[in-house]
Design an enzyme around this catalytic site. Structure first.
Site, PDB file in Angstrom:
ATOM      1  N   ASP A   1       1.241  -0.930  -0.078  1.00  0.00           N
ATOM      2  CA  ASP A   1       0.280  -0.109   0.046  1.00  0.00           C
ATOM      3  C   ASP A   1       0.588   1.376   0.242  1.00  0.00           C
ATOM      4  O   ASP A   1       2.236   1.120   0.303  1.00  0.00           O
ATOM      5  CB  ASP A   1      -0.581   0.180   1.411  1.00  0.00           C
ATOM      6  N   SER A   2      -0.210   2.712  -0.534  1.00  0.00           N
ATOM      7  CA  SER A   2       1.349   3.562  -0.403  1.00  0.00           C
ATOM      8  C   SER A   2       0.966   3.784   0.964  1.00  0.00           C
ATOM      9  O   SER A   2       2.268   5.013   1.196  1.00  0.00           O
ATOM     10  CB  SER A   2       0.021   4.248  -0.394  1.00  0.00           C
TER      11      SER A   2
ATOM     12  N   GLY B   1      -2.530   9.559  -3.738  1.00  0.00           N
ATOM     13  CA  GLY B   1      -4.448   9.678  -4.481  1.00  0.00           C
ATOM     14  C   GLY B   1      -3.884  10.973  -5.381  1.00  0.00           C
ATOM     15  O   GLY B   1      -5.081  11.025  -6.511  1.00  0.00           O
TER      16      GLY B   1
ATOM     17  N   CYS C   1      -3.922  -0.955  -2.313  1.00  0.00           N
ATOM     18  CA  CYS C   1      -4.470   0.396  -2.228  1.00  0.00           C
ATOM     19  C   CYS C   1      -4.876   0.556  -3.533  1.00  0.00           C
ATOM     20  O   CYS C   1      -5.281   0.416  -4.782  1.00  0.00           O
ATOM     21  CB  CYS C   1      -2.918   0.891  -2.484  1.00  0.00           C
TER      22      CYS C   1
ATOM     23  N   GLU D   1      -4.738   8.728  10.120  1.00  0.00           N
ATOM     24  CA  GLU D   1      -3.865   8.756  10.475  1.00  0.00           C
ATOM     25  C   GLU D   1      -2.303   9.375  11.846  1.00  0.00           C
ATOM     26  O   GLU D   1      -2.125   9.351  12.683  1.00  0.00           O
ATOM     27  CB  GLU D   1      -2.421   8.452   9.150  1.00  0.00           C
TER      28      GLU D   1
ATOM     29  N   CYS E   1     -11.219   3.757   0.206  1.00  0.00           N
ATOM     30  CA  CYS E   1     -10.021   3.546   0.216  1.00  0.00           C
ATOM     31  C   CYS E   1      -8.900   2.643   1.595  1.00  0.00           C
ATOM     32  O   CYS E   1     -10.433   1.968   2.526  1.00  0.00           O
ATOM     33  CB  CYS E   1      -9.478   5.224   0.725  1.00  0.00           C
ATOM     34  N   THR E   2      -8.484   2.243   1.236  1.00  0.00           N
ATOM     35  CA  THR E   2      -8.422   0.768   2.760  1.00  0.00           C
ATOM     36  C   THR E   2      -8.289   1.405   4.117  1.00  0.00           C
ATOM     37  O   THR E   2      -8.091   1.121   5.032  1.00  0.00           O
ATOM     38  CB  THR E   2      -7.093  -0.042   2.286  1.00  0.00           C
ATOM     39  N   HIS E   3      -7.990   2.975   4.435  1.00  0.00           N
ATOM     40  CA  HIS E   3      -8.309   3.568   5.835  1.00  0.00           C
ATOM     41  C   HIS E   3      -9.721   3.732   5.960  1.00  0.00           C
ATOM     42  O   HIS E   3      -9.498   3.660   7.033  1.00  0.00           O
ATOM     43  CB  HIS E   3      -7.237   5.599   5.554  1.00  0.00           C
TER      44      HIS E   3
END
Length: 280
Positions: A19-20, A52, A82, A161, A193-195
């Site tokens: 992932d990023s 992104g 991602c 984050e 979005c994986t977040h």
């Protein structure tokens, strides 16, 4: 006998997930929960996050470097955890490697199609994912009548984050982003979005119980399990586990990554190694 041994070695090889940054840990978490036998090598591109807002060419270049690194770790399959890299790089990379590879977009899109009753699906994600219209492409392959409404939510990633998962600021931001989708009358929303699965309760609060939330991280783990079984690569726990079961690598800020990972994973990670990804 030799062939059987090689197959067992292959089954015992780890799955690569990248992932990023830290968002892909939601995918790693679902793989740990749903496939406890599998070993994982995770790479988070924390030096170059976010993806992104970057161009397609840059994301393809980054993804190639990461895949070259993961291949040095002997992975048997790769998950592009991602959404932006799945949108821009996956098709290109698929042609270049021989091991199975999957992204997070297709599994999420498939489940959203099955879930919608009024044929109105919302997708929230990074600017890159929404601009690419990748979810629209997959959804309309299954059902051209479904309307897909995308909404970029760029502030969600820094809020996650920062650890502000349950905070009045995050509630306010979510209210602003999601009010437009509520007005459009969607009945299904893809957390693209994986977040975003980490903000699930906030999104649920704003959207209400009548909207089905689709978590592509979970759907991707299930699809990975099917893919490994179909290729006879699933780990059946038949051979000794040598080395660490879960390995984590980043391109920057290893301590910060480890702290975040330990706050969301079902397993405490002891070490995170920093590597120079530009060398691959």
């Amino acid at each position: 006998m030799e062939k059987k041994k090689n197959q067992m070695d292959l089954r015992n090889a780890p799955v690569g997930i990248f992932d990023s940054g830290v968002g892909g840990l939601t995918v790693a978490r679902e793989v740990m929960r749903n496939m406890p036998q599998e070993r994982i090598v995770y790479f988070g591109d924390t030096a170059r996050v976010p993806y992104g807002s970057k161009s397609k060419e840059t994301i393809i270049r980054y993804s190639r470097q990461i895949i070259r690194f993961l291949m040095t770790r002997g992975v048997k399959a790769i998950v592009v955890a991602c959404n932006t890299a799945s949108a821009f790089a996956l098709e290109e990379i698929k042609k270049e490697i021989e091991i199975p590879i999957l992204g997070v977009v297709q599994p999420g899109a498939k489940v959203a199609c099955a879930a919608t009753k009024n044929k109105k699906i919302g997708v929230i994600g990074t600017e890159g994912t929404v601009r690419s219209q990748i979810y629209t492409k997959f959804v309309q392959q299954w059902d051209p009548e479904i309307q897909v409404i995308g909404k970029a939510c760029p502030l969600f990633v820094p809020l996650v984050e920062e650890g502000w998962l349950k905070d009045p600021v995050t509630d306010e931001v979510a209210q602003r982003y999601l009010s437009e989708l509520k007005e459009k009358g969607i009945d299904t929303l893809v957390l693209g979005c994986t977040h975003y699965p980490l903000l699930r309760s906030t999104v649920r609060k704003v959207m209400g119980d009548e909207v089905t939330l689709v978590n592509p991280a979970y759907e991707t783990a299930l699809e990975l399990r099917e893919l490994l079984c179909a290729n006879e690569l699933d780990n059946r726990g038949e051979s000794e586990q040598n080395g660490e079961k879960y390995q984590f690598f980043v391109s920057d800020a290893a301590d910060k990554f480890k702290q975040f990972a330990n706050s969301i994973l079902p397993y405490d990670i002891e070490t995170t190694k920093q590597i120079q990804i530009e060398e691959f």
